[in-house]
Design an enzyme around this catalytic site. Sequence first.
Site, short mmCIF file in Angstrom:
data_model
loop_
_atom_site.label_atom_id
_atom_site.label_comp_id
_atom_site.label_asym_id
_atom_site.label_seq_id
_atom_site.Cartn_x
_atom_site.Cartn_y
_atom_site.Cartn_z
N GLU A 164 4.76 -4.53 11.92
CA GLU A 164 3.73 -3.52 11.67
C GLU A 164 2.59 -4.23 10.94
O GLU A 164 2.69 -4.48 9.74
CB GLU A 164 4.29 -2.39 10.80
CG GLU A 164 5.32 -1.53 11.49
CD GLU A 164 4.74 -0.67 12.59
OE1 GLU A 164 3.50 -0.59 12.72
OE2 GLU A 164 5.53 -0.08 13.34
N GLU A 196 7.88 2.14 14.66
CA GLU A 196 8.63 2.78 13.59
C GLU A 196 8.59 4.29 13.83
O GLU A 196 7.77 4.79 14.60
CB GLU A 196 8.03 2.43 12.22
CG GLU A 196 8.18 0.95 11.93
CD GLU A 196 8.04 0.56 10.48
OE1 GLU A 196 7.02 0.91 9.87
OE2 GLU A 196 8.95 -0.12 9.97
N ASN A 222 0.80 -1.23 0.00
CA ASN A 222 0.00 0.00 0.00
C ASN A 222 0.84 1.28 0.00
O ASN A 222 0.44 2.27 -0.60
CB ASN A 222 -1.00 -0.02 1.16
CG ASN A 222 -0.34 -0.14 2.50
OD1 ASN A 222 0.81 -0.54 2.61
ND2 ASN A 222 -1.07 0.19 3.54
#
Length: 485
Positions: free
Chosen positions: A251, A459, A154
Amino acid sequence: MAYSVQPKASHFVDGAWREDTAGAVLPVIYPATGETLATLHEATPAVIDAALDSAARAQAEWAALSGRERGRVLIEAARLIRARNRDLSVLETYDTGKPLQETLVADASSAADALEYFGGLAGSLTGEHIQLGADWVYTIREPLGVCVGIGAWNYPTQIACWKTAPALACGNAMVFKPSETTPLCALYIAEILIEAGAPAGLMNVIQGRGTVGASLVTDPRVAKVSLTGSVPTGKRVYAAAAAEMKHVTMELGGKSPLIIFDDADLDNAVGGAILGNFYSSGQICSNGTRVFVQKGIKDAFLTRLSERLQDAVIGDPQDEATSFGPMVSQNQLDIVMGYLEKGQAEGARLVAGGARLNRPGYWLTPAVFADVTDDMSIAREEIFGPVMSVLDFDDEAEVIARANATEFGLSAGVFTRDLARAHRVIAQMQAGSCFINSYNDAPVEAPFGGVKASGVGRENSKAAIAHYSQLKSVYVRMGDVEAPF
Ligand code: NDP
């Protein structure tokens, strides 16, 4: 366009383009038309080996530099990316189908932000001094070694740099495997890093399906694995990395709550729900796909939302006026269509969109379900497409309990004019990245990541440094050693 859709080769290894046509074919399909734009090949064992060997070599050279010298390279790469933002954005749009209107501001530019931010931090990374009477301890912040990054489709450029920038700042090297669906942009990031002065092999990009990722995860040359992907893949990769005691960042997916109280500013709340469900055609991990709307504002919310959906410009993603693009692939479109059917079969009311457009490519109009209940599949499972579920609620305690009743914990948002309530509610959300009167902002300065099944580690921000470095502590005795015998 400066960046060719058909790259010079499938991989970027040891500072150069590298091809091996023995690898299985990977077609690059433009989601807006279904056309094949380029053909790449999966990495063979020879390519994987070369990538890991060159990364190990480059890492030793890179770690020997001062943080400031490393930072200078990252900051120069950020400058080059910004200067080429439009070309990289056009390419990202071909790769993902996301509108150029979005890629111009959220992809290469976000990658540049990460390189600039971590480039700036690199010179300030230190250990500490701990005085213990006459004795003392000092700590040395060391790199981990060769890191592997595995990306989702994405935000290919952003994901590559959110992993590579902190890794490099800390003195590591990176071997990055993009999603097979969107292999292009990371290659050019690796090339730009060379132009910026990085040693050959510091960032390698190799292509392949999950099997290539899996072989990287278990390789003894690898110290750390950072994955952006779904929860099922995350569980597999985490388990494989744990077997070799490697560091991980995960993630993963979400099914995040967006809570709208009846005192909220209506247009801001509707705007937040649109951003949190339809940006990037809903293909965002942190999306607030369970929109809890307090009963007093429900009708007004649905009416205003329907009006604003009329303003979506669905069309050629390369036209900057377009604000809503196709799904990334036939596979993702099929998944989303399946949920549209399930939602209706389970009794939700489709109040807008959800129509397949009669044109080539993977097009679907933004869909809104009302009267969704907590037990429905569309309220429990990550769809990863433009499908908003609107759920009703009466009071604060009820909505907090329902918002948290999920295995996921990536994000949460609240819209209200009562700021005491906003902070009280957010404090009780089981989620890593939260928003008050906003949704889906992800500046590099802020930690990003999930709790519960949505992930491990963070992150961005200074927090990422802890996930790409390790501390050595050194005890220094100033007097004699007192041994028992
Ligand atoms: P997948 O989990 O299917 O794949 C993620 C990556 O892992 C891909 O590169 C994939 O390769 C690779 N992979 C698959 N199997 C393995 C394996 N066994 N070992 C190593 N690597 C493997 O996710 P998608 O690409 O479909 O992306 C969508 C998902 O990503 C959603 O769940 C979304 O929520 C999540 N996501 C999370 C974000 C976050 O920051 N929390 C941000 C963006 C997305 P290949 O694709 O070639 O099979």
